[in-house]
Design a protein around this motif. Structure first.
Motif, PDB file in Angstrom:
ATOM      1  N   ASN A   1       9.292  10.060  58.266  1.00  0.00           N
ATOM      2  CA  ASN A   1      10.519  10.558  57.822  1.00  0.00           C
ATOM      3  C   ASN A   1      10.611  12.047  57.589  1.00  0.00           C
ATOM      4  O   ASN A   1      11.803  12.362  56.854  1.00  0.00           O
ATOM      5  N   VAL A   2       9.883  12.618  57.624  1.00  0.00           N
ATOM      6  CA  VAL A   2       9.845  14.070  57.415  1.00  0.00           C
ATOM      7  C   VAL A   2      10.882  14.879  58.116  1.00  0.00           C
ATOM      8  O   VAL A   2      11.515  15.714  57.509  1.00  0.00           O
ATOM      9  N   LEU A   3      11.348  14.524  59.144  1.00  0.00           N
ATOM     10  CA  LEU A   3      12.302  15.055  59.949  1.00  0.00           C
ATOM     11  C   LEU A   3      13.651  14.178  60.392  1.00  0.00           C
ATOM     12  O   LEU A   3      14.605  14.400  61.232  1.00  0.00           O
ATOM     13  N   ASP A   4      13.941  13.352  59.278  1.00  0.00           N
ATOM     14  CA  ASP A   4      14.782  12.362  59.312  1.00  0.00           C
ATOM     15  C   ASP A   4      16.165  12.921  59.552  1.00  0.00           C
ATOM     16  O   ASP A   4      16.757  13.653  58.843  1.00  0.00           O
ATOM     17  N   PRO A   5      16.960  12.672  60.706  1.00  0.00           N
ATOM     18  CA  PRO A   5      18.178  13.406  61.105  1.00  0.00           C
ATOM     19  C   PRO A   5      19.250  13.048  59.775  1.00  0.00           C
ATOM     20  O   PRO A   5      19.955  13.859  59.312  1.00  0.00           O
ATOM     21  N   SER A   6      19.182  11.950  58.975  1.00  0.00           N
ATOM     22  CA  SER A   6      20.009  11.514  57.974  1.00  0.00           C
ATOM     23  C   SER A   6      19.757  12.417  56.612  1.00  0.00           C
ATOM     24  O   SER A   6      20.628  12.278  55.828  1.00  0.00           O
TER      25      SER A   6
ATOM     26  N   ASP B   1      18.839  15.724  56.884  1.00  0.00           N
ATOM     27  CA  ASP B   1      18.753  17.237  57.503  1.00  0.00           C
ATOM     28  C   ASP B   1      19.843  17.837  57.134  1.00  0.00           C
ATOM     29  O   ASP B   1      20.943  18.088  57.936  1.00  0.00           O
ATOM     30  N   GLU B   2      20.021  18.505  55.669  1.00  0.00           N
ATOM     31  CA  GLU B   2      21.027  19.148  55.307  1.00  0.00           C
ATOM     32  C   GLU B   2      21.457  20.269  56.027  1.00  0.00           C
ATOM     33  O   GLU B   2      22.833  20.491  56.240  1.00  0.00           O
ATOM     34  N   LEU B   3      20.471  21.125  56.302  1.00  0.00           N
ATOM     35  CA  LEU B   3      20.841  22.289  57.242  1.00  0.00           C
ATOM     36  C   LEU B   3      21.611  21.857  58.441  1.00  0.00           C
ATOM     37  O   LEU B   3      22.617  22.449  59.141  1.00  0.00           O
ATOM     38  N   GLY B   4      21.155  20.692  59.209  1.00  0.00           N
ATOM     39  CA  GLY B   4      21.721  20.326  60.262  1.00  0.00           C
ATOM     40  C   GLY B   4      23.118  19.829  59.897  1.00  0.00           C
ATOM     41  O   GLY B   4      23.987  20.029  61.057  1.00  0.00           O
TER      42      GLY B   4
ATOM     43  N   ASP C   1      26.468  21.543  62.004  1.00  0.00           N
ATOM     44  CA  ASP C   1      27.413  20.735  62.657  1.00  0.00           C
ATOM     45  C   ASP C   1      28.783  21.100  62.201  1.00  0.00           C
ATOM     46  O   ASP C   1      29.596  20.953  62.914  1.00  0.00           O
ATOM     47  N   SER C   2      28.862  21.042  60.770  1.00  0.00           N
ATOM     48  CA  SER C   2      30.365  21.205  60.352  1.00  0.00           C
ATOM     49  C   SER C   2      30.973  22.581  60.683  1.00  0.00           C
ATOM     50  O   SER C   2      31.987  22.661  60.888  1.00  0.00           O
ATOM     51  N   ILE C   3      29.904  23.475  60.820  1.00  0.00           N
ATOM     52  CA  ILE C   3      30.520  24.946  61.315  1.00  0.00           C
ATOM     53  C   ILE C   3      31.017  24.774  62.734  1.00  0.00           C
ATOM     54  O   ILE C   3      32.025  25.346  62.963  1.00  0.00           O
ATOM     55  N   HIS C   4      30.480  23.933  63.576  1.00  0.00           N
ATOM     56  CA  HIS C   4      30.716  24.164  64.914  1.00  0.00           C
ATOM     57  C   HIS C   4      31.397  23.053  65.219  1.00  0.00           C
ATOM     58  O   HIS C   4      31.767  22.933  66.556  1.00  0.00           O
ATOM     59  N   LEU C   5      32.398  22.266  64.392  1.00  0.00           N
ATOM     60  CA  LEU C   5      33.185  21.187  64.938  1.00  0.00           C
ATOM     61  C   LEU C   5      34.318  21.663  65.620  1.00  0.00           C
ATOM     62  O   LEU C   5      34.827  22.811  65.315  1.00  0.00           O
TER      63      LEU C   5
END
Length: 119
Positions: free
Chosen positions: A72-77, A79-82, A86-90
């Protein structure tokens, strides 16, 4: 700077691995046999060698009963930075997808449909 951070992290991981092994009263040989690796690999891991295979690290986590932590170390759910990126590039707007015409519904272009006569 990043290289120093990697060295520091692998060093800490090796120290933590050593402590986990000692708490279980396992020798380096015991851990090596359980993991299917050489004693030298255990020694290199405990000393913080960054060249240890990820499969070996995962095997150690599994043997110490904490495989879910590395899974779970890189679990996408989580991933706050991700999420922020994503929200910046919508996109500003989204257009409807174009409807594809069924075959034979293209007048003027060599209509290849055949008449079927049923009795």
């Amino acid at each position: 700077m990043a290289i120093y951070a990697v060295k520091r992290t692998t060093k800490k991981l090796g120290e933590d691995l050593r402590i986990a092994r000692l708490r279980r009263r396992w020798s380096q040989k015991d851990l090596a046999l359980k993991a299917g690796v050489s004693i030298g690999t255990v020694q290199r891991t405990e000393s913080g060698d960054p060249g240890i295979a990820i499969g070996t690290i995962i095997m150690f986590f599994h043997l110490f009963g904490c495989r879910n932590q590395i899974e779970n170390v890189l679990d996408p759910s989580s991933d706050e930075l991700g999420f922020v990126a994503d929200s910046i590039h919508l996109p500003k707007r989204v257009r409807s997808a174009r409807r594809a015409r069924p075959k034979g519904d293209n007048p003027g272009k060599g209509d290849e449909t055949q008449d079927v006569i049923a009795f």
